[in-house]
Structure formats: structure tokens, C-alpha cells
Motif scaffolding. Structure first.
Motif, PDB file in Angstrom:
ATOM      1  N   ALA A 151      22.133  58.597  59.802  1.00 40.26           N
ATOM      2  CA  ALA A 151      22.304  57.877  58.535  1.00 40.26           C
ATOM      3  C   ALA A 151      23.445  58.495  57.735  1.00 40.26           C
ATOM      4  CB  ALA A 151      21.007  57.909  57.729  1.00 40.26           C
ATOM      5  N   ASP A 152      23.835  57.787  56.689  1.00 37.01           N
ATOM      6  CA  ASP A 152      24.807  58.289  55.719  1.00 37.01           C
ATOM      7  C   ASP A 152      24.061  59.245  54.794  1.00 37.01           C
ATOM      8  OD1 ASP A 152      26.633  58.758  53.733  1.00 37.01           O
ATOM      9  OD2 ASP A 152      26.757  56.689  53.036  1.00 37.01           O
ATOM     10  N   MET A 153      24.323  60.524  54.929  1.00 33.63           N
ATOM     11  CA  MET A 153      23.614  61.531  54.139  1.00 33.63           C
ATOM     12  C   MET A 153      24.393  61.973  52.902  1.00 33.63           C
ATOM     13  SD  MET A 153      20.794  62.028  55.820  1.00 33.63           S
ATOM     14  CE  MET A 153      19.986  62.382  57.392  1.00 33.63           C
ATOM     15  N   ALA A 169      21.245  63.594  61.528  1.00 37.65           N
ATOM     16  CA  ALA A 169      22.683  63.854  61.395  1.00 37.65           C
ATOM     17  C   ALA A 169      23.292  62.900  60.384  1.00 37.65           C
ATOM     18  CB  ALA A 169      23.385  63.704  62.742  1.00 37.65           C
ATOM     19  N   ASP A 170      24.378  63.335  59.764  1.00 37.19           N
ATOM     20  CA  ASP A 170      25.170  62.531  58.836  1.00 37.19           C
ATOM     21  C   ASP A 170      26.264  61.842  59.641  1.00 37.19           C
ATOM     22  OD1 ASP A 170      26.758  61.473  56.822  1.00 37.19           O
ATOM     23  OD2 ASP A 170      26.857  63.336  55.656  1.00 37.19           O
ATOM     24  N   ASP A 171      26.245  60.502  59.652  1.00 36.22           N
ATOM     25  CA  ASP A 171      27.270  59.781  60.425  1.00 36.22           C
ATOM     26  C   ASP A 171      28.591  59.648  59.674  1.00 36.22           C
ATOM     27  OD1 ASP A 171      27.062  57.631  58.599  1.00 36.22           O
ATOM     28  OD2 ASP A 171      25.536  56.642  59.817  1.00 36.22           O
ATOM     29  N   GLY A 193      17.321  54.762  61.691  1.00 40.99           N
ATOM     30  CA  GLY A 193      18.272  54.835  60.585  1.00 40.99           C
ATOM     31  C   GLY A 193      19.319  53.773  60.827  1.00 40.99           C
ATOM     32  N   LEU A 194      20.494  54.193  61.385  1.00 43.96           N
ATOM     33  CA  LEU A 194      21.550  53.255  61.779  1.00 43.96           C
ATOM     34  C   LEU A 194      21.938  52.373  60.593  1.00 43.96           C
ATOM     35  CD1 LEU A 194      20.082  52.488  65.296  1.00 43.96           C
ATOM     36  CD2 LEU A 194      22.084  53.893  64.788  1.00 43.96           C
ATOM     37  N   VAL A 195      22.767  52.920  59.718  1.00 40.72           N
ATOM     38  CA  VAL A 195      23.019  52.333  58.404  1.00 40.72           C
ATOM     39  C   VAL A 195      24.279  51.469  58.371  1.00 40.72           C
ATOM     40  CG1 VAL A 195      23.307  52.820  55.945  1.00 40.72           C
ATOM     41  CG2 VAL A 195      21.734  54.208  57.328  1.00 40.72           C
ATOM     42  N   ALA A 225      21.390  49.043  58.666  1.00 46.35           N
ATOM     43  CA  ALA A 225      22.488  48.094  58.839  1.00 46.35           C
ATOM     44  C   ALA A 225      22.059  46.686  58.447  1.00 46.35           C
ATOM     45  CB  ALA A 225      22.970  48.100  60.288  1.00 46.35           C
ATOM     46  N   VAL A 226      23.005  45.917  57.901  1.00 48.68           N
ATOM     47  CA  VAL A 226      22.667  44.588  57.402  1.00 48.68           C
ATOM     48  C   VAL A 226      23.275  43.464  58.238  1.00 48.68           C
ATOM     49  CG1 VAL A 226      22.407  43.248  55.263  1.00 48.68           C
ATOM     50  CG2 VAL A 226      22.850  45.675  55.110  1.00 48.68           C
ATOM     51  N   SER A 227      24.317  43.720  58.993  1.00 49.39           N
ATOM     52  CA  SER A 227      24.992  42.653  59.736  1.00 49.39           C
ATOM     53  C   SER A 227      24.022  41.895  60.637  1.00 49.39           C
ATOM     54  CB  SER A 227      26.119  43.242  60.595  1.00 49.39           C
ATOM     55  OG  SER A 227      26.671  42.242  61.426  1.00 49.39           O
ATOM     56  N   SER A 228      23.989  40.577  60.485  1.00 47.47           N
ATOM     57  CA  SER A 228      23.084  39.763  61.304  1.00 47.47           C
ATOM     58  C   SER A 228      23.520  39.717  62.757  1.00 47.47           C
ATOM     59  CB  SER A 228      22.989  38.335  60.745  1.00 47.47           C
ATOM     60  OG  SER A 228      24.264  37.709  60.733  1.00 47.47           O
TER      61      SER A 228
END
Length: 407
Positions: A38-40, A77-79, A104-106, A130-133
Motif C-alpha cells: 500500500a501507499d504508506m 511494504a510502501d509501494d 492492499g493494492l492501492v 485500487a478503483v479502476s474498473s
């Protein structure tokens, strides 16, 4: 039924039967290893970030910390919102730590890169941030599930409602990467389907701190509605800039397509009041959600966002699937998860479709006025429940290769 179909069905039944008979020896390394990516530290830190680990741990605690004697271990981890960094982390987790599941996978760019590796190595991905359809459309795979929301659902709820209220001209301001592009396309589609028109578009760098020129362009367009196709700190900065320019006071509607409770607290009710947007979950939606949210706050000092709730829900569903079949093999676990309805603090009668989309009710909410709010956590009122079957892209319109549309 032709012979090949009978064979496939027979093989599926056999694999499920074998998985059901498997014991603890079928759990690799006698540990269930989860990676939280994720974005940490960036724009998505507050709504998802480090507190997502607490949500995951709450699910692990719920099953007692182990399944069939196998301890549940979590790496994080911070991506840094970088597809290259995210891919490198996932590769290391798989090659060096034998991670079974990544969650996570943001950022959508990170997610789309990560799920390719996850499929190649036959691991499981539970996409929550993540939001992308496209994650369960053109980029679907048999190795990941999309849990919380997507751009189709967020735009369908908000843009449809606002357009149907008679606000027909739209200006679209979008983050310039895969998520923003997907949301821009979905909003444009919904606006057109409901008799509206897009009179202008702009894309801003991701992330961005200066929205002055973009807001002046949007204001000059004269559009009824300015759609913010971004999230996190980008949305906060855009709304704050709009407030400084008196955009909503002059009569234009600001429509945030992806907003979190953390965003509203940061902006403040005075500025955010009246904003309508779509949510997947809200801690005040029912007593069960509120009770879980209070436990989360006791642990973290903050109320959870919809993604925190999704991380808990998807992790718990994953662990319960392993408990039911006695193996952590990705395909067997995914089948068990899909065969089991999701009934928990996040969703009632949710279910996982063949494209990997977890389908559940969504909610159109409106930000309360400062006068209507009873305390710092009393932020929204639910305007409308969007039924599950209406909330997400119909399978008949799917481009997912796992979906049989009779082609």
C-alpha cells in the motif's frame, strides 16, 4: 453438455473434493503468508496506509492467529505509488518469502502491474484500494478478486444521481494515470447515458499540490458540475482550492468521485457540506458496523474508512476459506471464497462473480452541515442505497475473458 465440458466440470469437482479433504500439510510452509502492499507515505496514506495493517490483523485475530495450526504471517511494504517499486516488492515476496496472498493494492498502476505477477505465479490477490474498473474487466484474471469499489460503481452512483437532478453540463478534472483515466471514462459514459454533456476536460499531474489553474479552467467552463476524478490528498487539495475561489458559492456543483471519511475531516464540514458521493461502506450504516468501527478506533485512535473495512472483510473471508478446505492453494481458495456469500460488517449477501468482482450494495451519501452533525464522527447521511445488481458493471457488458457472454 459436450465431452470437454463434462471433463472440465469433473476435474473441477475432483479438485474441490481433494481440497476439502486436505489437512494442515496442504498449507505451504505450515504458514499462511500475507503481503500488504500500500501507499504508506503519499496521497493515500490517511485513507488506507499503515492503518490497513490493523484491519488485517483484526481479521487474523478473529480466527485466533492461525488456521489448521498454521500461523498467519503478514509482511508489509510502501509501494510509493510506483508500479516498478510495487512489482519489485511482489516479486521479492513471492521468490524469497513464498507469500500466498497479496492485499492492499492501492494505486491502480501498481495494482495492474502486481496482479500480472500474481497470476504468473499462481498466488492470490485481494484488491481493496485500487478503483479502476479494469481490474475485473479487461485485466481480470483467475488469481485476483476486487473487493471494495471500482470506477464503474463510483461514477454510476454519483454522476447518475446528479445528472438526473437536472445538472446536465459537466467538466471533468482527472488524475493523469490509469485510475483517473478509467474514472474519467466511466463518468463520461454515465453522464451521456443520462442526457448530459461533457463541456470540458483536464488532467492534472499525480500527485499534485497546485490546483489553481485547473479550477480556474473549470470555473470558466460554466459547467453545472465539476467532477473530481482523483482521490486522497489530490481531492482534498482540489476541494480546498475550489472553496478559495468561491466555486460552489457561485452555483457550480463539485462532485467528488472517490471520497473518504478522512478527506471530509481534513476539509471540514463547513467546506464539504452538501457534497454527494458514493461509498462502499460507512461505520454508521448499522449497529454491527459501528461496533467493529469502535473496536478499530480503540486499537488505532481513528475511525476506519471503507477500505479498512474491506481489508478486514476480504482477509477474514480468505482465512475462513482456507479453514473450510484445509489448503492455501490459490485456485482452491478462490473457488471456496466464490462459493461462500459475504456476510460480515462490510457486506450483507455479497458474492464474488466469475470476473472476480465482489458484488454488494453501495450507498449515495451527503455530507452533513456543521449544525446537523452531532460529533466529529457524524459526517454523512445515506441518501440512497444502491442495490448490488445496480451498483456494478453488468456481466453482459464485461470484457473479462473469464465471463461467458455467449460469444
Amino acid at each position: 453438455m459436450n465431452a470437454s465440458h463434462r471433463f472440465a466440470m469433473g476435474a473441477l469437482a475432483a479438485s474441490v473434493m481433494l481440497a476439502g479433504q486436505a489437512g494442515a500439510s496442504e498449507i505451504t510452509d505450515n504458514e499462511i503468508r500475507i503481503g500488504y502492499l500500500a501507499d504508506m507515505s503519499g496521497v493515500y496514506r490517511d485513507p488506507i496506509g499503515p492503518l490497513g495493517l490493523d484491519a488485517i490483523q483484526m481479521a487474523i485475530d478473529e480466527v485466533g492467529g492461525s488456521v489448521h495450526g498454521a500461523e498467519v504471517v503478514v509482511f508489509s511494504a510502501d509501494d510509493r505509488n510506483s508500479a516498478d517499486v510495487g512489482s519489485s516488492v511482489v516479486r521479492e515476496w513471492i521468490d524469497e518469502r513464498n507469500v500466498d496472498m497479496v492485499t492492499g493494492l492501492v494505486a491502480s498502476s501498481v495494482t495492474l502491474a502486481a496482479i500480472k505477477l500474481i497470476e504468473e505465479e499462481n498466488r492470490l490477490g485481494l484488491v481493496n484500494g485500487a478503483v479502476s474498473s479494469g481490474v475485473t474487466n479487461e485485466s481480470c484474471s483467475p488469481n485476483h478478486i476486487h473487493w471494495v469499489y471500482d470506477t464503474w460503481a463510483m461514477s454510476n452512483g454519483t454522476a447518475k444521481a446528479i445528472t438526473q437532478e437536472g445538472n446536465h453540463s459537466w467538466y471533468l478534472l482527472s488524475a493523469d494515470y490509469s485510475f483517473g483515466h478509467a474514472l474519467e471514462g466511466d463518468v463520461e459514459r454515465v453522464v451521456a447515458e443520462n442526457g448530459g454533456t461533457v463541456v470540458g476536460k483536464a488532467r492534472h499531474p499525480f500527485p499534485s499540490t497546485d490546483f489553481s489553474s485547473f479550477m480556474l479552467q473549470a470555473q470558466a467552463s460554466g459547467a453545472d458540475v465539476i467532477a473530481l476524478n482523483n482521490a486522497g490528498a489530490d481531492t482534498i487539495n482540489a476541494i480546498t482550492t475550489a472553496g478559495e475561489f468561491g466555486i460552489t458559492q457561485a452555483g457550480q456543483i463539485l462532485a467528488g468521485m472517490v471520497l473518504f471519511s478522512t478527506d471530509i475531516r481534513s476539509i471540514g464540514l463547513e467546506v464539504a457540506q452538501g457534497l454527494q458521493f458514493t461509498k462502499a461502506w460507512y461505520y454508521d450504516m448499522n449497529d454491527e458496523a459501528r461496533a467493529w468501527a469502535e473496536r478499530f478506533r480503540e486499537r488505532t485512535g481513528s475511525m476506519p474508512t471503507m477500505v479498512h473495512a474491506g481489508l478486514y472483510s476480504s482477509t477474514l473471508h480468505y482465512l475462513q476459506a482456507i479453514e473450510a478446505i484445509g489448503t492455501d492453494e490459490a485456485q482452491a481458495v478462490r473457488r471456496q471464497m466464490a462459493d461462500t456469500p459475504v456476510n460480515d460488517i462490510f457486506a450483507t449477501n455479497g458474492y464474488i462473480r466469475e470476473d472476480g468482482r465482489m458484488v454488494h450494495d453501495m450507498y449515495l451519501v451527503e455530507v452533513k452541515t456543521p449544525e446537523a452533525s452531532q460529533d466529529e464522527d457524524d459526517l454523512f447521511e445515506i441518501v440512497r442505497t444502491i442495490p448490488a445488481e445496480e451498483a456494478f458493471r453488468p456481466l453482459a457488458e464485461s470484457q473479462c475473458h473469464l465471463v461467458d457472454n455467449g460469444a
